[in-house]
Write an enzyme that holds these catalytic residues in place. Structure first.
Site, short mmCIF file in Angstrom:
data_model
loop_
_atom_site.label_atom_id
_atom_site.label_comp_id
_atom_site.label_asym_id
_atom_site.label_seq_id
_atom_site.Cartn_x
_atom_site.Cartn_y
_atom_site.Cartn_z
N LYS A 1 3.27 4.38 -1.26
CA LYS A 1 3.38 5.27 -2.41
C LYS A 1 4.71 6.01 -2.27
O LYS A 1 4.85 6.88 -1.40
CB LYS A 1 2.24 6.29 -2.47
CG LYS A 1 0.86 5.69 -2.71
CD LYS A 1 0.14 5.45 -1.41
CE LYS A 1 -1.26 4.89 -1.67
NZ LYS A 1 -1.84 4.37 -0.42
N HIS B 1 0.82 -1.21 0.00
CA HIS B 1 0.00 0.00 0.00
C HIS B 1 0.86 1.27 0.00
O HIS B 1 0.34 2.38 0.13
CB HIS B 1 -0.91 -0.03 1.23
CG HIS B 1 -2.04 0.94 1.19
ND1 HIS B 1 -2.13 2.01 2.06
CD2 HIS B 1 -3.14 1.02 0.39
CE1 HIS B 1 -3.23 2.69 1.81
NE2 HIS B 1 -3.86 2.13 0.80
N HIS C 1 -9.14 11.50 1.45
CA HIS C 1 -8.23 10.36 1.41
C HIS C 1 -6.89 10.66 2.09
O HIS C 1 -5.99 9.82 2.11
CB HIS C 1 -8.00 9.95 -0.05
CG HIS C 1 -7.36 8.62 -0.24
ND1 HIS C 1 -6.04 8.48 -0.65
CD2 HIS C 1 -7.82 7.36 -0.06
CE1 HIS C 1 -5.74 7.19 -0.73
NE2 HIS C 1 -6.80 6.48 -0.38
N LYS D 1 -3.96 11.14 4.86
CA LYS D 1 -3.57 10.43 6.08
C LYS D 1 -2.52 11.30 6.78
O LYS D 1 -1.31 11.14 6.58
CB LYS D 1 -2.97 9.06 5.78
CG LYS D 1 -3.85 8.17 4.86
CD LYS D 1 -3.30 8.16 3.48
CE LYS D 1 -3.84 7.11 2.55
NZ LYS D 1 -5.23 6.81 2.55
N ASP E 1 16.89 10.14 -8.04
CA ASP E 1 18.33 10.25 -7.79
C ASP E 1 18.70 10.14 -6.31
O ASP E 1 19.83 10.49 -5.94
CB ASP E 1 18.89 11.57 -8.35
CG ASP E 1 18.81 11.62 -9.87
OD1 ASP E 1 18.73 10.54 -10.49
OD2 ASP E 1 18.82 12.73 -10.43
N ASP F 1 0.40 20.16 18.30
CA ASP F 1 1.08 21.18 19.11
C ASP F 1 2.05 22.06 18.33
O ASP F 1 3.03 22.59 18.91
CB ASP F 1 1.84 20.50 20.26
CG ASP F 1 0.92 19.81 21.25
OD1 ASP F 1 -0.30 20.00 21.16
OD2 ASP F 1 1.43 19.08 22.11
#
Length: 516
Positions: free
Chosen positions: A252, A250, A435, A437, A257, A442
Site C-alpha cells: 500500500k 500486497h 489489521h 502491522k 510529488d 525500547d
C-alpha cells in the site's frame, strides 16, 4: 448498476475458478489413468516422488514449506511429485524474476542521489547499525535522515491526511494497493485524481487483480483511463495453473510529488475508515513520510510500474529536489531521527520483512510490542519471540478477537499456548478486527508497514514498510499500542485448553499453514 457489475464479476470469477479446478482434475485423471493402464508406471511415479522429496530437502527454502510439500507428496505419491515440479518449474515465475533483477539493478543507484549517511550511524548510533546495515547493504534500501514522520493510528486519520496532501500535488500522484473498493473512501480519492489529471499531472495506479477479485467492475482499468489516470492491474488472475498466482502485490503506497508518501496496513475500501462495519470496529495504522525517505517509496512504486516495460524511465525525472542546473540536491526538511523504507519480494531469496521483524525482536532489551491481524509463523520467528520473552523482554502481541478468516484464526490460536508458556503475552482486540502491522521496541525502534505475521505476507507477497530509529513516531506507535490494549482481553493458558477434536483440527491446519 453496481449490482449488475457485481453479478458480472462473480460469474467471471466463478468461470476462472472452475477452469482451474478442471485443469487440476485433468492432471490427476491423466496420472491415474496412466497408472492404471501401465502397472510399471506405479514404480516410476513413486520413485519420481521420492527423488523430488530429496530435491525439496536440499532447496534453499523455509523448512515449513519443505515439510508441507513432502507430506503432500508422500500422501499422494502417484502425482504429488509431478504436481510440485509442475508448479515450481514454470516459465512465468522465471521471467518475472529476470524482470525484477533487471529493474532492481537499474534503480539501485538512484535511491541515494545525494550521498550516504550510513557512516553517521556507524559513528554515533552503533546500536541500530546492524539493522540499517542489513537493509542498505544487502536489501538495497538506504537509510535517510532529512525526513519527518507522522504516525496515523486509524483509517480515518489516514484518509483525512491523504485527501489533504493530494490536493497539494503539483506534478504527480502514484498509488499502489492490494484492495480497491468503490465507496465513501475510494470515490473522493478518484475524484481528486481525475481533477489533477485534467490539470496535466501524471496520475498512476497499480492494483492487484486478486485483491480486487470481487470489489471492482471488470472494466475499472478502462474507467480510470477515461479519467486520464494511467493504470496497471498487477498479475491478472488467469484460468491457468501457475505458482505465480500466489505472488500478489500486497503493498500500500501513495507518493505525492516524491516529497510525501504513505504506507501501512490501510487499503482504499470503506471498512478501513469504518464507513461500513466488517467484523466490528476496524483498527489499522499507517505512516506518512515528508522528505527524502518519501523518495524511497516513490522508487519502490516506480520499480513495480516499470517491471515489464521495455522503455526504462529515468527516475531522476521524478526526483523533487534539484538545483538550478537540474542536478539532485539534498532535501532541506528538518531531521526526525533515521528512517529507512524497505520492500520485500517473493521472487528473490531475501525475506526482508521477516528479517526486519527478527532483528527488532533479537535486539530488544526492555520490550517489544506487536500488532498483527494474523499469527501464523515459522520456527525462526517462533523461536525469536520465545527466546526474547524467556530472556526477560516484555513481549506483547495484539491479534483480533473477531477474525476475517476462520481457518487462519484456528491456526493463529494454535500458537498461543507455546508462546504464552514462553512468557509472551497475547491479547485479542475485543472491539473488532485489528489489521495493524506494527512493531515497536525500547522507545527507540519501530516499523509500520504491510507485512502480516503469516506465511503469505512473509514469503509469498510483495510487501513494504518503514523502519524508524529515534523518530517522533516511535513514541506514537507505542502510545497507540497501549491505547489499543485497553480494548483488549489477555489470553491465558486456560483459554488455550483444547479437546481431542480441536487439537486434531489445529494440528492438520497448522501443517498446511504455509499454503494458506
Amino acid at each position: 448498476m453496481e449490482a449488475q457489475w457485481i453479478r458480472v464479476v462473480f460469474r467471471r470469477r466463478v468461470f476462472i475458478i472452475s477452469l482451474l479446478l478442471i485443469q487440476l482434475s485433468l492432471v490427476i485423471l491423466i496420472i491415474f489413468g496412466t497408472h492404471m493402464a501401465f502397472r510399471w508406471m506405479d514404480y516410476f511415479f513413486n520413485t519420481f516422488s521420492v527423488l523430488v522429496c530429496f530435491y525439496i530437502l536440499n532447496k534453499q527454502e523455509k523448512s515449513a514449506y519443505k515439510l508441507t510439500w513432502i507430506f503432500l507428496i508422500l500422501l499422494f505419491p502417484l502425482f504429488g511429485g509431478l504436481v510440485f515440479v509442475f508448479f515450481h518449474n514454470q516459465a512465468s515465475p522465471r521471467k518475472l524474476r529476470r524482470q525484477m533483477d533487471e529493474v532492481n539493478h537499474r534503480y539501485l543507484p538512484f535511491f541515494s542521489p545525494t550521498g550516504d549517511i550510513l557512516s553517521e550511524l556507524a559513528n554515533d548510533h552503533r546500536e541500530c547499525l546492524p539493522q540499517a546495515h542489513y537493509l542498505q547493504v544487502h536489501a538495497g534500501f538506504p537509510v535517510y535522515k532529512r525526513t519527518r514522520t507522522h504516525y496515523l493510528d486509524s483509517g480515518e486519520a489516514f484518509f483525512e491526511m491523504v485527501l489533504e496532501e493530494m490536493e497539494k500535488a503539483e506534478k504527480y500522484i502514484f498509488l499502489e494497493f492490494f484492495i480497491l473498493r468503490q465507496g465513501k473512501m475510494l470515490n473522493p480519492i478518484i475524484e481528486i485524481l481525475e481533477r489533477k489529471a485534467a490539470l496535466g499531472l501524471d496520475i498512476r495506479i497499480i492494483y492487484d487483480d486478486l485483491g480486487c477479485f470481487m470489489t471492482l467492475p471488470p472494466n475499472f482499468k478502462e474507467i480510470l483511463k477515461e479519467k486520464g489516470i494511467k493504470c496497471i492491474v498487477f498479475n491478472p488472475f488467469k484460468p491457468l495453473l501457475s505458482s505465480l498466482q500466489n505472488n500478489r502485490d500486497h503493498r500500500k503506497i501513495i507518493s505525492i510529488d516524491g516529497k510525501v508518501a504513505f504506507t501501512g496496513g490501510i487499503n482504499l475500501a470503506d471498512e478501513y475508515i469504518n464507513a461500513v462495519e466488517r467484523f466490528g470496529r476496524w483498527k489499522d495504522a499507517a505512516i506518512m513520510l515528508e522528505g527524502e525517505a518519501a523518495w524511497s517509496l516513490t522508487l519502490i512504486f516506480l520499480s513495480m510500474w516499470n517491471l515489464d516495460k521495455k522503455n526504462f524511465e529515468d527516475p531522476l525525472l521524478f526526483y523533487p529536489w534539484k538545483d538550478s542546473a537540474g542536478k539532485p540536491e539534498p532535501c532541506q526538511i528538518e531531521c526526525d531521527g533515521f528512517v529507512q523504507p524497505y520492500a520485500d519480494s517473493p521472487i528473490d531469496t531475501e525475506n526482508v520483512g521477516e528479517h526486519v521483524y527478527i532483528q527488532i525482536i533479537n535486539n530488544a532489551k526492555e520490550y517489544v510490542y506487536i500488532n498483527t491481524p494474523y499469527l501464523v509463523v515459522d520456527d525462526d520467528l517462533l523461536s525469536a519471540l520465545s527466546l526474547s520473552a524467556k530472556s526477560g523482554v516484555d513481549v506483547r502481541i495484539i491479534t483480533p478477537h473477531r477474525w476475517d478468516k476462520w481457518f487462519v484464526a484456528i491456526v493463529s490460536r494454535s500458537y498461543y499456548r507455546q508462546l504464552i508458556q514462553a512468557g509472551v503475552k497475547i491479547y485479542e482486540y475485543s472491539a473488532g478486527f485489528n489489521h495493524s502491522k506494527t512493531f515497536v521496541s525500547d522507545d527507540k525502534t519501530a516499523t509500520v508497514g504491510t507485512t502480516n505475521l503469516d506465511f503469505r505476507s512473509l514469503y509469498l507477497h510483495f510487501e513494504c514498510g518503514v523502519w524508524m530509529y529515534k523518530t517522533s513516531s516511535v513514541e506514537k506507535v507505542k502510545e497507540d499500542f497501549n491505547k489499543t490494549l485497553i480494548e483488549c482481553r489477555e489470553i491465558t493458558l486456560n483459554d488455550c485448553s483444547r479437546n481431542a477434536v480441536q487439537r486434531l483440527v489445529q494440528d492438520v491446519l497448522r501443517l498446511f499453514a504455509p499454503l494458506m
